[in-house]
Design an enzyme around this catalytic site. Structure first.
Site, PDB file in Angstrom:
ATOM      1  N   GLN A 281      45.591  42.358  35.551  1.00 29.37           N
ATOM      2  CA  GLN A 281      44.914  43.397  34.787  1.00 29.37           C
ATOM      3  C   GLN A 281      45.214  44.784  35.357  1.00 29.37           C
ATOM      4  O   GLN A 281      44.978  45.027  36.540  1.00 29.37           O
ATOM      5  CB  GLN A 281      43.415  43.148  34.815  1.00 29.37           C
ATOM      6  CG  GLN A 281      42.633  44.062  33.871  1.00 29.37           C
ATOM      7  CD  GLN A 281      41.154  43.802  33.942  1.00 29.37           C
ATOM      8  OE1 GLN A 281      40.509  44.151  34.931  1.00 29.37           O
ATOM      9  NE2 GLN A 281      40.601  43.202  32.908  1.00 29.37           N
ATOM     10  N   GLY A 282      45.714  45.662  34.524  1.00 28.58           N
ATOM     11  CA  GLY A 282      45.975  47.038  34.950  1.00 28.58           C
ATOM     12  C   GLY A 282      45.050  47.998  34.222  1.00 28.58           C
ATOM     13  O   GLY A 282      45.470  48.690  33.302  1.00 28.58           O
TER      14      GLY A 282
ATOM     15  N   SER B 255      41.788  49.666  36.078  1.00 25.15           N
ATOM     16  CA  SER B 255      41.281  50.677  37.006  1.00 25.15           C
ATOM     17  C   SER B 255      42.416  51.504  37.609  1.00 25.15           C
ATOM     18  O   SER B 255      43.534  51.017  37.774  1.00 25.15           O
ATOM     19  CB  SER B 255      40.513  50.013  38.150  1.00 25.15           C
ATOM     20  OG  SER B 255      39.391  49.341  37.658  1.00 25.15           O
TER      21      SER B 255
ATOM     22  N   GLU C  14      33.601  38.743  29.651  1.00 23.49           N
ATOM     23  CA  GLU C  14      33.284  38.580  31.059  1.00 23.49           C
ATOM     24  C   GLU C  14      31.810  38.202  31.255  1.00 23.49           C
ATOM     25  O   GLU C  14      31.424  37.702  32.292  1.00 23.49           O
ATOM     26  CB  GLU C  14      33.592  39.880  31.795  1.00 23.49           C
ATOM     27  CG  GLU C  14      33.766  39.690  33.266  1.00 23.49           C
ATOM     28  CD  GLU C  14      34.408  40.922  33.882  1.00 23.49           C
ATOM     29  OE1 GLU C  14      35.155  40.759  34.820  1.00 23.49           O
ATOM     30  OE2 GLU C  14      34.147  42.035  33.409  1.00 23.49           O
TER      31      GLU C  14
ATOM     32  N   SER D 136      44.261  41.962  40.789  1.00 20.93           N
ATOM     33  CA  SER D 136      44.368  40.656  41.442  1.00 20.93           C
ATOM     34  C   SER D 136      45.611  39.937  40.924  1.00 20.93           C
ATOM     35  O   SER D 136      45.944  40.064  39.755  1.00 20.93           O
ATOM     36  CB  SER D 136      43.147  39.783  41.111  1.00 20.93           C
ATOM     37  OG  SER D 136      41.974  40.452  41.445  1.00 20.93           O
TER      38      SER D 136
END
Lengths: 298, 376
Positions: B121-122, B124, B239, B156
């Site tokens: 995941q990109g 933040s 989520e 991550s």
């Protein structure tokens, strides 16, 4: 799994909220606080007619034939409305004391060293001999203190563990108070203007309100689940969380109200004081914690 | 209110249990936490095993209650975690399934389910954490490509990912929520640099990702240009709800183990500590009930309810309390990294920060649930 209120349960809750809104509104609450120690017998009988006390008695015995989940919902509403009187004591006596189920007879209950509403009660569960009146911190709950166990020819029995149903119904009332405290705080935070904006726009106030909701909703899941399972550990857990949600919630509600919260005129102190009274009822937090600790060892 | 499961749900549970008992003993040994390729292979292998047995899409196709049972039983049986499959199964996959074109769904979903590809995941950035809409990674159109430059953080599995779900700014002049676009970026594209980020627990669980004129095909855009914020919100709602089922089950097991250790080492004789553990028992029982409540709400309404933020606030705090209590039971051993729970205590410190700090969660609860006015 469907861990939500059924349509019937929603209707029962709405009906009780409607009855209490009509018969015990803010004006009635303030009137009651101004005339301490008096119980509205007419309202008590109306509660009886609505099935508040006979809720869990079998229909064959003139009861409503419902269970603990439904009892918890109506006790939550009573807590939310800050309804005075020995509600749990009379409900618990519905099967044994004539007139309790219909609201004709008001029943008090000796609980630890205290009795709520002794002078106003027609019957008492437990040994209240030697009880002396206390200048009660809660203007809406008259209290008597009962002497502790004394050795002698006729010793007063040492009280056993609290009745789990009494514990759960107390937790349900505390849940109602926690919910109401959050509502009152939010109402005030939306309308009270300082520095040119509603104080609810300030994060410091916002976060107090958010935490009140988190505590109330966590307690709600625990109380409702305990009503479904009736498991002793679930009931003990529900009680601990509901006490916390009510006592801390009413404290935070007072804080959000600022100076107004410290006045007699505001109703906030009445919720806080009742939360304190209930926290003394039906066993202590320490007993609940010890029981839940022992349960971990299996 | 009903806490019992339907016969179909109980049958699902029984079949799953039986299958887990059969398949878990045959799994390869768990890889070393520092061995990233080993971890990738292990996690993808587990996803492939689930796929072959028909459990692969439990996160997407199944009812919330079935998902709860799946997560509860796999945790109780000690099955592998979702690991490197997390972003694919719980973020990027659901987004593509909801917002992607027919072609995009065909290209990306099957490899996620089969355990062939890893996503990261990109979102933040160093200057866009809680305030995600402040992100500044830029993308320009150049023919049928976007050219992307900027940097991402807290990613991550970046070292071993095939794809990155990337948020970029395509219109710097637009109001900040309206100039963002969602792209699927291949991690082997020229110009992508991954630098591991060591956490306070000592391990490199995250990475920084630097992007220097990376070319991403326009065909890899999910949703319309500048509509990426809305597309992302679809992702984030996945989520909530069942996200912490396995963790609550695990915390309750840890608490039981903790009580037994305390009983053996004498800490149990301290009534204050005993009562602290008793209160944690109440806490995690309530969190389990709150999970069941939220799952029932999601089941009834079709969308995860607002209970997610309430749950996360309470749970993240409770988890830290649990490991602080563990330290009280361990005494001086709580300073020894080789003791159980010591690393978990360090990891627990991220829980009130990751996926929305507690302070942001309280704003969300106050504004979206309680209806308090926006403002600071």
């Amino acid at each position: 799994m469907r861990f939500r209120l059924t349509g019937d349960q929603e209707a029962l809750r709405a009906g009780m909220r409607e009855l209490l809104g009509r018969r015990f509104d803010g004006a009635a609450l303030r009137a009651a606080a101004g005339a301490p120690g008096r119980l509205d017998r007419g309202l008590w009988r109306e509660l009886g007619a609505a099935g508040f006390f006979a809720l869990r008695l079998p229909e064959a015995d003139g009861g409503v034939g419902l269970g603990l989940p439904e009892a918890v919902l109506v006790f939550e509403e009573a807590g939310r409305a800050l309804l005075p009187g020995p509600l749990a004591a009379t409900h618990l006596a519905a099967a044994d004391v004539p007139g309790a189920a219909t609201g004709e007879t008001v029943v008090a209950r000796v609980d630890g060293g205290l009795v709520e509403w002794l002078a106003e009660a027609d019957e008492v569960t437990g040994d209240a001999s030697g009880a002396v009146p206390v200048r009660s911190v809660d203007p809406l709950t008259p209290l008597h203190r009962v002497p502790g166990p004394v050795p002698g020819p006729a010793p007063r029995p040492v009280p056993g563990p609290a009745d789990p149903v009494a514990v759960l119904l107390t937790a349900a009332e505390q849940l109602g108070t926690a919910t109401r405290a959050c509502e009152l705080a939010v109402q005030h935070a939306r309308t009270r203007v300082q520095f040119g904006q509603p104080i609810g726009a300030f994060q410091a106030v916002k976060h107090l309100c958010a935490e009140m909701l988190v505590r109330a909703e966590t307690a709600r899941a625990a109380v409702y689940a305990a009503a479904v399972t009736s498991a002793p550990a679930d009931i003990a857990a529900a009680r601990l969380l509901a006490d916390e949600a009510a006592v801390r919630g009413t404290r935070d509600c007072l804080q959000v109200h600022g100076g107004m919260g410290f006045t007699w005129e505001s109703e906030v102190h009445l919720h806080l004081k009742r939360a304190w009274v209930r926290a003394q009822r039906a066993g202590s937090n320490a007993e609940g914690e010890e029981m839940l600790a022992a349960e971990l060892l299996g | 209110m009903d806490l019992s499961y339907t016969p179909e749900e109980e049958e699902f549970r029984a079949r799953l249990r039986e299958w887990l008992a059969k398949v878990l003993p045959g799994l390869p040994p768990k890889p070393d936490p520092e061995d990233w390729p080993g971890r990738r292979a292990y996690d993808l292998g587990w996803q492939r095993t689930l796929y072959d047995a028909g459990y692969a899409d439990v996160h997407w196709g199944a009812s919330p209650t079935t998902r709860l049972i799946f997560l509860e039983e796999t945790e109780k049986a000690g099955a592998p975690y979702v690991g490197a499959n997390f972003v694919g199964l719980l973020h990027a996959g659901p987004t593509i399934a909801t917002e992607g074109t027919e072609e995009q769904r065909a290209r990306w979903l099957a490899p996620i389910l089969r355990g062939d590809e890893v996503w990261c995941q990109g979102f933040s950035e160093p200057d866009a954490g809680s305030d995600l809409a402040a992100l500044r990674t830029r993308a320009w159109r150049d023919g049928d490509h976007y050219v992307v430059s900027g940097s991402k953080i807290w990613t991550s599995h970046a070292e071993v990912a095939d794809w990155c779900e990337l948020l970029v700014r395509t219109d710097p002049a637009a109001p900040r929520h309206r100039g963002i676009t969602w792209l699927a970026m291949p991690m082997d594209a020229p110009g992508v640099t991954v630098r591991p980020l060591r956490t306070l627990a000592g391990s490199a669980e995250f990475a920084e990702v630097f992007l220097d004129e990376v070319r991403v095909p326009v065909a890899n855009r999910v949703g319309a240009e500048n509509d990426g914020w809305r597309v992302t919100m679809v992702t984030l709602s996945f989520e909530r709800g069942t996200a912490f089922v396995g963790e609550v089950v695990a915390c309750r097991r840890v608490l039981g183990d903790l009580a037994r250790v305390a009983h053996r080492n004498g800490a149990w004789d301290d009534p204050e500590l005993r009562r602290r553990l008793g209160r944690l028992n109440a806490e995690f029982r309530a969190l389990w009930r709150l999970t069941q409540w939220n799952v029932s709400e999601a089941e009834g309404r079709g969308v995860p309810g607002v209970g997610g933020s309430v749950f996360k606030l309470r749970y993240s705090h409770a988890r830290q309390e649990l490991y602080d209590a563990a330290a009280a039971v361990l005494g001086p051993d709580a300073l020894d990294l080789d003791r159980p729970w010591v690393l978990d205590r360090l990891s627990s410190l991220s829980y009130t920060i990751a996926a929305g700090t507690s302070q942001i969660q309280r704003n969300i609860v106050a504004e979206r649930i309680l209806g308090l006015p926006k403002g600071r």
